[in-house]
Design a protein around this motif. Sequence first.
Motif: not given
Length: 482
Positions: A118-125
């Motif tokens: 699924s690639g990167q999971v950016d939970l900071s945005t």
Amino acid sequence: MSTPKRPAAAPVRAAIYVRISSDRTGGGLGVERQEADCRDLAARLGWDVAAVYADNDVSAYSGAPRPGYLAMLDDVKAGRVQAVVAWHTDRLHRRTLELEEFVALAESHDLQVQTVRSGQVDLSTASGRMVARMLGAAAQHEVDHARERMKRAKVQAAKDGKYRGGKRPYGFERDGVTHREEEADVIRHATKAVLAGRSLRAVCRDLNAEGHLTSGGKEWGPILLRDVLLRARNAGLIAHGTANRAGFEVIGTAQWEPVVDEDSWRAVVSLLTNPKRRTNSTSSENRWLGSYLYRCGRCGAVMRADSTAGPGSNRPNQAKRVHYRCTAAAHLQITQERTDAYVREVVAERVRDPRVVAALTAAKDSDAATADHERRTALAARLAAFEDDYAAGHLTGAQLARATATVQAEVEQIDARLAARVSRSALAPVLSSNDPGKAFLDAPLDVQRAVLAAVLRVEVQPATKRGVWWSPERLTLTAVGE
């Protein structure tokens, strides 16, 4: 003049999390493949793999605790890992409640999350969290749909109670319903023998000597016999899974007649799945009357049989001697031969007492047993209600695990009491004979051990007179239940 180089940033410490819901072969190959892909991804990112957390054969939505996942969260909170690598987001979560807990943890600890598929999971945005929640919602939908299918299938199976095909089950004809009486008798005999205290190995030895073969035409072994005795179909029940593995559940009554009554089957399950059950075939427990039954009078620990060396080149006339020794410390021992002979005589006299026989062969359907059955039914309904609440989102995985553990502990206590009643009744071949004392003395060792455990507690005391290493006064004998 050269510009000083800046020190290289420390590499990110990453955790790899791998999980597979159902490991049918037990080989763990699914999680191994996930780990290999995750290590490749971590290497491309320049991250150091600090630890690998695995949950093999554990579903993310079953409600069962995930030790590997929980350990990873603890290490994130402690700052031991700064990133998580997984094969896919659904390996981490398949329920929105758990996802939200993970998002909150990731935000508070600046956790980076990367997945192979699924690639990167950016939970900071906000947009990254939105994508994560969309993936989580899709996984939750898949879970809910799967649970609906499973529940419908269970309900239908419980309604029909039909044989669902496969290899001919031992004890039944090819239709899976009609008893094959010779084999059904073997199941009944083996059930009673195990409940009477006989070991699986001893029962197999008898079956093989009498010419009884498995449904595949082979000789019996302890593992195979255990699996046959644990089948819910023996009690005329339909079940999901097997009784010695997580996720086992009785879901209804079958259309075929039971081979053994349900109480006896549950007693066998309780006995054979007890983690304290000793299964080492070379253990002294299998060869001596008092091993792990006699108690040390100094500290209360169990005692085991231990032998001294027999004849050797330097001691040709030395006989092999067996003593019982305390398992906790080297502070007490007593000779095996005279102790066992004395205890056997005492037990033989006790089982000749009609009052003792009456107490051991009391009817299973007493008021206490009836109350236990009713309570167990109520607890089973509570467990089902917990699962419904979890499916509806009213309980988190942690809440479900705590509630289930509390109720399941009481169920296990009830099963142990029911098993004890059935086990006592299984001693009937000895206790119902014309001379129970003689029947006890003539019985195989494992049956003698079961009778001893049912009637007498033996505590070995230290020697009180110098040079007198054995005397009846060293044995404190107490009736069980007093």
